[in-house]
Design a protein around this motif. Structure first.
Motif, short mmCIF file in Angstrom:
data_model
loop_
_atom_site.label_atom_id
_atom_site.label_comp_id
_atom_site.label_asym_id
_atom_site.label_seq_id
_atom_site.Cartn_x
_atom_site.Cartn_y
_atom_site.Cartn_z
N ILE A 1 -11.16 2.63 -5.83
CA ILE A 1 -10.86 1.03 -5.59
C ILE A 1 -11.47 0.80 -4.46
N ARG B 1 -6.84 9.24 -5.65
CA ARG B 1 -7.01 8.61 -6.82
C ARG B 1 -7.30 7.28 -6.76
N ARG B 2 -7.07 6.57 -5.77
CA ARG B 2 -7.44 5.03 -5.51
C ARG B 2 -8.76 4.92 -4.52
N ASP C 1 -0.71 2.38 0.75
CA ASP C 1 -1.96 2.06 0.04
C ASP C 1 -2.28 0.75 -0.25
N ASN C 2 -1.17 0.26 -1.00
CA ASN C 2 -1.36 -1.17 -1.33
C ASN C 2 -1.37 -2.12 -0.45
N ILE D 1 -6.13 5.83 3.39
CA ILE D 1 -5.76 6.09 1.96
C ILE D 1 -4.76 7.41 1.66
N ASP E 1 -3.46 8.31 -1.52
CA ASP E 1 -3.63 8.79 -2.80
C ASP E 1 -5.05 8.60 -3.23
#
Length: 219
Positions: free
Chosen positions: A107, A103-104, A76-77, A99, A101
């Protein structure tokens, strides 16, 4: 189109092959040189070794002239950084990101980058979003089955009711921005020149919506 795909795993390599068969120019970026072995033989596919957020690598891949950018690495990063670089530094018109996660997701949304959760991420869904690139995706729901997209109203629809776009279970007009002000159209609200319309549309119905919008051009 000229498309840069960052990540040459199963999704990235399959997408590159599909786009190449349709005549698009595809540049694939991956930090693992062996990943190039996943790609099908095609003069329209070019492999570039390196990180997808390296400006030197992206420039070598021709990002300054890219029509679309897809980040589908396993991290993801990495996807966030490379997608931001493509969108904010090089102003690539269409940027999509994988993606893992959920939860990101906020962002990505705050950055204006459409995403689909990796569990349900498919080559078909990415392909659909690239194919209908003139429809600007604002938000996706669930695992990408339903999208909010925006488009200017075509000239042939001016004066006709906006609800004529509606197709039960597939397409619904949910908002129109007119003269800088937003409104929810009533059943009888006519389309006006310059209207920017927001549609809730099933991912599988993007082609149908594009047909409505392109009808005037006969495309």
């Amino acid at each position: 189109m000229k498309v840069i795909v960052v990540g040459c795993g199963r999704v990235g390599s399959s997408l590159a092959g599909l786009l190449a068969t349709e005549g698009h120019d595809v540049r694939v970026v991956d930090r693992r040189p062996k990943a190039a072995g996943r790609l099908p033989e095609s003069p329209r596919i070019h492999f570039h070794e390196g990180n997808g957020y390296s400006r030197a690598v992206l420039q070598a891949a021709g990002i300054e002239h890219a029509d679309a950018f897809v980040a589908v690495t396993s991290g993801d990063n990495s996807n966030i950084v490379s997608a931001r670089t493509a969108k904010e530094t090089y102003r690539v018109p269409i940027v999509l990101a994988r993606i893992y996660d959920p939860r990101r997701a906020d962002i990505y949304r705050d950055l204006g980058i459409p995403t689909i959760a990796s569990v349900r991420w498919t080559v078909h869904q990415i392909h659909q979003m690239l194919l209908h690139r003139h429809l600007s995706p604002e938000l996706s729901f669930g695992n990408g089955e339903t999208l909010l997209v925006r488009s200017e109203v075509p000239d042939y629809r001016i004066g006709r009711r906006l609800t004529e776009f509606d197709v039960d279970g597939e397409i619904r007009v949910v908002e129109v921005t007119r003269g800088g002000r937003s409104l929810i159209p009533a059943h009888s609200t006519p389309a006006q020149a310059g209207d920017l319309v927001t549609f809730a549309v099933a991912a599988t119905a993007l082609g149908r919506l594009r047909g409505f919008l392109d009808k005037e051009l006969g495309t």
